[in-house]
Design a protein around this motif. Structure first.
Motif, PDB file in Angstrom:
ATOM      1  N   GLU A 273       0.810  -1.217   0.000  1.00 19.84           N
ATOM      2  CA  GLU A 273       0.000   0.000   0.000  1.00 19.84           C
ATOM      3  C   GLU A 273       0.838   1.260   0.000  1.00 19.84           C
ATOM      4  O   GLU A 273       0.453   2.282  -0.549  1.00 19.84           O
ATOM      5  N   HIS A 274       2.018   1.207   0.635  1.00 16.06           N
ATOM      6  CA  HIS A 274       2.810   2.417   0.798  1.00 16.06           C
ATOM      7  C   HIS A 274       3.970   2.509  -0.185  1.00 16.06           C
ATOM      8  O   HIS A 274       4.732   3.463  -0.127  1.00 16.06           O
ATOM      9  N   GLU A 275       4.138   1.549  -1.052  1.00 14.50           N
ATOM     10  CA  GLU A 275       5.242   1.595  -2.026  1.00 14.50           C
ATOM     11  C   GLU A 275       4.754   0.995  -3.338  1.00 14.50           C
ATOM     12  O   GLU A 275       4.904  -0.192  -3.595  1.00 14.50           O
ATOM     13  N   ILE A 276       4.158   1.826  -4.123  1.00 12.35           N
ATOM     14  CA  ILE A 276       3.570   1.388  -5.388  1.00 12.35           C
ATOM     15  C   ILE A 276       4.040   2.334  -6.479  1.00 12.35           C
ATOM     16  O   ILE A 276       4.117   3.535  -6.280  1.00 12.35           O
ATOM     17  N   GLY A 277       4.339   1.798  -7.624  1.00 11.06           N
ATOM     18  CA  GLY A 277       4.695   2.671  -8.737  1.00 11.06           C
ATOM     19  C   GLY A 277       5.291   1.924  -9.900  1.00 11.06           C
ATOM     20  O   GLY A 277       5.453   0.709  -9.865  1.00 11.06           O
ATOM     21  N   VAL A 278       5.596   2.663 -10.943  1.00 10.50           N
ATOM     22  CA  VAL A 278       6.255   2.133 -12.121  1.00 10.50           C
ATOM     23  C   VAL A 278       7.581   2.853 -12.273  1.00 10.50           C
ATOM     24  O   VAL A 278       7.631   4.083 -12.328  1.00 10.50           O
ATOM     25  N   GLU A 279       8.648   2.085 -12.300  1.00  9.21           N
ATOM     26  CA  GLU A 279       9.959   2.682 -12.537  1.00  9.21           C
ATOM     27  C   GLU A 279      10.087   2.984 -14.020  1.00  9.21           C
ATOM     28  O   GLU A 279       9.954   2.107 -14.866  1.00  9.21           O
ATOM     29  N   LYS A 280      10.350   4.216 -14.315  1.00 10.59           N
ATOM     30  CA  LYS A 280      10.365   4.697 -15.695  1.00 10.59           C
ATOM     31  C   LYS A 280      11.742   5.249 -16.018  1.00 10.59           C
ATOM     32  O   LYS A 280      12.197   6.206 -15.390  1.00 10.59           O
ATOM     33  N   GLN A 281      12.411   4.638 -16.970  1.00 10.20           N
ATOM     34  CA  GLN A 281      13.764   5.043 -17.343  1.00 10.20           C
ATOM     35  C   GLN A 281      13.766   5.506 -18.794  1.00 10.20           C
ATOM     36  O   GLN A 281      13.440   4.743 -19.704  1.00 10.20           O
ATOM     37  N   SER A 282      14.118   6.757 -19.028  1.00  5.82           N
ATOM     38  CA  SER A 282      14.145   7.329 -20.375  1.00  5.82           C
ATOM     39  C   SER A 282      15.576   7.369 -20.903  1.00  5.82           C
ATOM     40  O   SER A 282      16.501   7.759 -20.190  1.00  5.82           O
ATOM     41  N   ILE A 283      15.733   6.965 -22.159  1.00  7.18           N
ATOM     42  CA  ILE A 283      17.047   6.984 -22.812  1.00  7.18           C
ATOM     43  C   ILE A 283      16.877   7.694 -24.154  1.00  7.18           C
ATOM     44  O   ILE A 283      16.131   7.228 -25.014  1.00  7.18           O
ATOM     45  N   ALA A 284      17.526   8.826 -24.327  1.00  9.76           N
ATOM     46  CA  ALA A 284      17.415   9.592 -25.564  1.00  9.76           C
ATOM     47  C   ALA A 284      18.178   8.903 -26.687  1.00  9.76           C
ATOM     48  O   ALA A 284      19.134   8.152 -26.452  1.00  9.76           O
ATOM     49  N   TYR A 285      17.737   9.163 -27.920  1.00 14.65           N
ATOM     50  CA  TYR A 285      18.424   8.569 -29.067  1.00 14.65           C
ATOM     51  C   TYR A 285      19.880   9.009 -29.147  1.00 14.65           C
ATOM     52  O   TYR A 285      20.748   8.252 -29.581  1.00 14.65           O
ATOM     53  N   THR A 286      20.153  10.241 -28.728  1.00 12.13           N
ATOM     54  CA  THR A 286      21.534  10.736 -28.791  1.00 12.13           C
ATOM     55  C   THR A 286      22.455   9.994 -27.841  1.00 12.13           C
ATOM     56  O   THR A 286      23.674  10.026 -28.012  1.00 12.13           O
ATOM     57  N   ALA A 287      21.898   9.331 -26.821  1.00  9.58           N
ATOM     58  CA  ALA A 287      22.730   8.606 -25.848  1.00  9.58           C
ATOM     59  C   ALA A 287      22.955   7.154 -26.255  1.00  9.58           C
ATOM     60  O   ALA A 287      23.806   6.483 -25.659  1.00  9.58           O
ATOM     61  N   ILE A 288      22.212   6.657 -27.240  1.00  7.70           N
ATOM     62  CA  ILE A 288      22.347   5.252 -27.637  1.00  7.70           C
ATOM     63  C   ILE A 288      23.588   5.065 -28.488  1.00  7.70           C
ATOM     64  O   ILE A 288      23.813   5.790 -29.466  1.00  7.70           O
ATOM     65  N   HIS A 289      24.399   4.095 -28.099  1.00  9.65           N
ATOM     66  CA  HIS A 289      25.635   3.809 -28.823  1.00  9.65           C
ATOM     67  C   HIS A 289      25.469   2.651 -29.798  1.00  9.65           C
ATOM     68  O   HIS A 289      25.913   2.712 -30.941  1.00  9.65           O
ATOM     69  N   ARG A 290      24.802   1.586 -29.360  1.00 10.83           N
ATOM     70  CA  ARG A 290      24.624   0.411 -30.219  1.00 10.83           C
ATOM     71  C   ARG A 290      23.406  -0.368 -29.734  1.00 10.83           C
ATOM     72  O   ARG A 290      23.142  -0.453 -28.541  1.00 10.83           O
ATOM     73  N   ALA A 291      22.667  -0.953 -30.676  1.00 12.92           N
ATOM     74  CA  ALA A 291      21.521  -1.793 -30.335  1.00 12.92           C
ATOM     75  C   ALA A 291      21.481  -2.972 -31.290  1.00 12.92           C
ATOM     76  O   ALA A 291      21.800  -2.825 -32.477  1.00 12.92           O
ATOM     77  N   GLN A 292      21.087  -4.125 -30.779  1.00 16.09           N
ATOM     78  CA  GLN A 292      21.001  -5.317 -31.630  1.00 16.09           C
ATOM     79  C   GLN A 292      20.128  -6.368 -30.948  1.00 16.09           C
ATOM     80  O   GLN A 292      20.072  -6.440 -29.722  1.00 16.09           O
ATOM     81  N   PRO A 293      19.430  -7.186 -31.750  1.00 14.31           N
ATOM     82  CA  PRO A 293      18.665  -8.296 -31.168  1.00 14.31           C
ATOM     83  C   PRO A 293      19.489  -9.578 -31.186  1.00 14.31           C
ATOM     84  O   PRO A 293      20.307  -9.793 -32.093  1.00 14.31           O
ATOM     85  N   PHE A 294      19.280 -10.418 -30.197  1.00 11.42           N
ATOM     86  CA  PHE A 294      19.943 -11.716 -30.166  1.00 11.42           C
ATOM     87  C   PHE A 294      18.950 -12.723 -29.618  1.00 11.42           C
ATOM     88  O   PHE A 294      18.688 -12.775 -28.423  1.00 11.42           O
ATOM     89  N   ARG A 295      18.349 -13.483 -30.525  1.00 12.11           N
ATOM     90  CA  ARG A 295      17.275 -14.412 -30.169  1.00 12.11           C
ATOM     91  C   ARG A 295      16.164 -13.643 -29.465  1.00 12.11           C
ATOM     92  O   ARG A 295      15.590 -12.723 -30.017  1.00 12.11           O
ATOM     93  N   ARG A 296      15.844 -14.020 -28.212  1.00  9.41           N
ATOM     94  CA  ARG A 296      14.767 -13.343 -27.499  1.00  9.41           C
ATOM     95  C   ARG A 296      15.230 -12.066 -26.804  1.00  9.41           C
ATOM     96  O   ARG A 296      14.408 -11.333 -26.238  1.00  9.41           O
TER      97      ARG A 296
END
Length: 485
Positions: A273-296
């Motif tokens: 009841e006293h600790e509820i929420g959604v942790e929300k982490q924003s990452i701008a496109y300018t901060a992304i260095h590399r992205a790739q999928p690997f299976r799942r």
């Protein structure tokens, strides 16, 4: 024969050649709807009976075996503010899709007053001016999911009618524009969500945004985490039945939102009841260095605000979802943030078995080639292309004489022959005449002799203009009446 459904459930029949690609189908649909100049904002979506829908790769051949029943949905793929839309039919299609997302709960409005205005705009666009004695209550009831899903005050309907009466006389197209302007201010505008677990009645976009709005906890990374990998295999229930205290009753898994400015990772964390929420982490496109999928897994390395490089691992439900997330991040980054789409994006492809064998003998063969991305233009290029098309549709009018600064001589435009220099020499203000005027003291050359005197500051550096100088370029400019080709 392909059946393409619009957001208002109107179905179009499209006939294309058996060996056609998805782009051919989209162009025929957009031609029927008169939105061909801005077709890049739209995409065709495959909605199977079970599982999440997926965007059709328009650069690949249409495969009837992967499209159940030959049915496709025309949807907005890249959301932009309405002032960037040139043609009214395009704005109408944006309105239809926005109304669908609002009424089905995929686009959540936090403020009740904003929700009332949006409902009034929809009623004005659909039914016209409001009659206080006989208001369009069927439209109001259809829009019941718009706004916070809490107990509405008693005067809720009266407020909607009051807003509707205030905008009497507003045309349907203007009401649609006002609605698009309102939703463009929402935090989730243009965001596409990818859930780690399959989407269900208790695990969907409406529940996620309602969870955020209910608890009003949207702080970025409220507590430190040691683990680098996010396993979306489990769901978290927010004070579901059997627990005491208030709650929104949602049950969510981790998901990743891909929007115009970057990606957002939503991690539900409900502990009581006293600790509820959604942790929300924003990452701008300018901060992304590399992205790739690997299976799942979807893997991405990025730079934090303090300059340290970190890696994000998100385990999706299927390998297809991980690939779809990777594709969305790459395409949205290229569309919204880049000056042009790079060739290493447009030329990225995979081959089937036949193509792999054929490539051993001829590496340049297109046999069995399936492209990974279908992004062709950036947002700026689409807007510029649509503006040129709209300019070409207007009759060419003779230029009116313009008062010039002292020291700038009046020169009649010279006839020029086509020598291949093309659009690079077009005036950046009117996009019709050639650039032939130098700004001093900054020495930038971006305007023609008619547009330059109207500028008080340089459009490039914003420096004050003290003097104009006519110049002669070494390359001729191909000029045709009313259109730069």
């Amino acid at each position: 024969m392909w059946l393409v459904s619009q957001p208002n459930s109107v179905i179009l029949e499209v006939k294309v050649d058996p060996n056609s690609i998805g782009q051919d189908c989209l162009e025929k649909v957009c031609e029927k709807l008169e939105i061909g100049a801005e077709a890049d904002f739209f995409g065709l979506r495959v909605s199977p009976g079970s599982g999440p829908g997926r965007w059709l790769n328009l650069r690949n051949p249409l495969d009837p075996h992967r499209i159940p029943g030959g049915r496709l949905d025309l949807r907005v793929k890249f959301w932009v503010p309405p002032h960037l839309l040139i043609n009214e039919p395009t704005r109408h299609q944006f309105y239809l899709h926005a109304k669908l997302d609002l009424t089905e709960g995929r686009l959540v409005v936090a403020d009740l007053e904003v929700a009332r205005r949006i409902i009034a705009y929809i009623a004005q666009a659909e039914t016209g001016d409001c009659d206080p004695d006989l208001p369009p209550t069927h439209i109001y009831e259809e829009c019941e999911k718009i706004g916070p899903q809490c107990e509405k005050p008693e005067d809720h309907m009266d407020k909607i009618i009051e807003y509707h009466c205030e905008i009497a006389g507003m045309g349907a197209s203007q009401a649609e524009y006002r609605l698009l302007k309102e939703i463009s201010k929402l935090e989730s505008f243009g965001e596409e969500l990818f859930f780690c677990k399959p989407v269900t009645l208790s695990n969907n976009a409406h529940n996620l945004y309602s969870h955020l709005l209910y608890h009003r906890q949207q702080a970025e990374e409220p507590r430190a985490r040691d683990e680098q990998e996010i396993d979306g295999g489990a769901t978290v229930g927010c004070l579901t039945s059997g627990q005491s205290g208030g709650g929104c009753g949602c049950k969510l898994s981790t998901c990743v939102g891909v929007g115009p400015h970057g990606i957002v990772v939503y991690r539900p964390s409900c502990f009581g009841e006293h600790e509820i929420g959604v942790e929300k982490q924003s990452i701008a496109y300018t901060a992304i260095h590399r992205a790739q999928p690997f299976r799942r897994n979807f893997q991405m390395s990025y730079v934090t605000d303090d300059g340290n490089e970190r890696t994000l691992h998100v385990k999706m439900a299927t390998s297809g979802q991980a690939a779809a997330l990777y594709r969305a991040v790459t395409e949205k980054h290229a569309f919204y943030c880049c000056e042009t789409v790079r060739t290493d994006v447009t030329e990225q492809f995979i081959r089937d078995l036949k193509g792999t064998i054929a490539s051993i003998f001829n590496d340049s063969t297109t046999l069995g080639r399936r492209y990974v991305f279908d992004i062709q233009r950036t947002c700026r290029e689409v807007h510029d292309r649509a503006r040129r098309a709209a300019h070409a549709a207007l009759p060419h009018e003779p230029r009116r004489p313009v008062a010039r600064h002292a020291g700038a001589e009046h020169k009649e435009p010279r006839s020029r022959s086509h020598s291949g220099c093309g659009e690079a020499l077009a005036c950046r203000a009117c996009m019709d005449a050639p650039i032939d005027t130098l700004f001093l003291p900054c020495r930038h050359v971006v305007c023609c002799g008619d547009c330059a005197p109207r500028c008080e500051r340089c459009p490039l550096c914003r420096g004050e203009i003290e003097k104009l100088m006519h110049i002669f370029l070494p390359c001729d400019y191909p000029k045709s009446p009313g259109l730069v080709k």
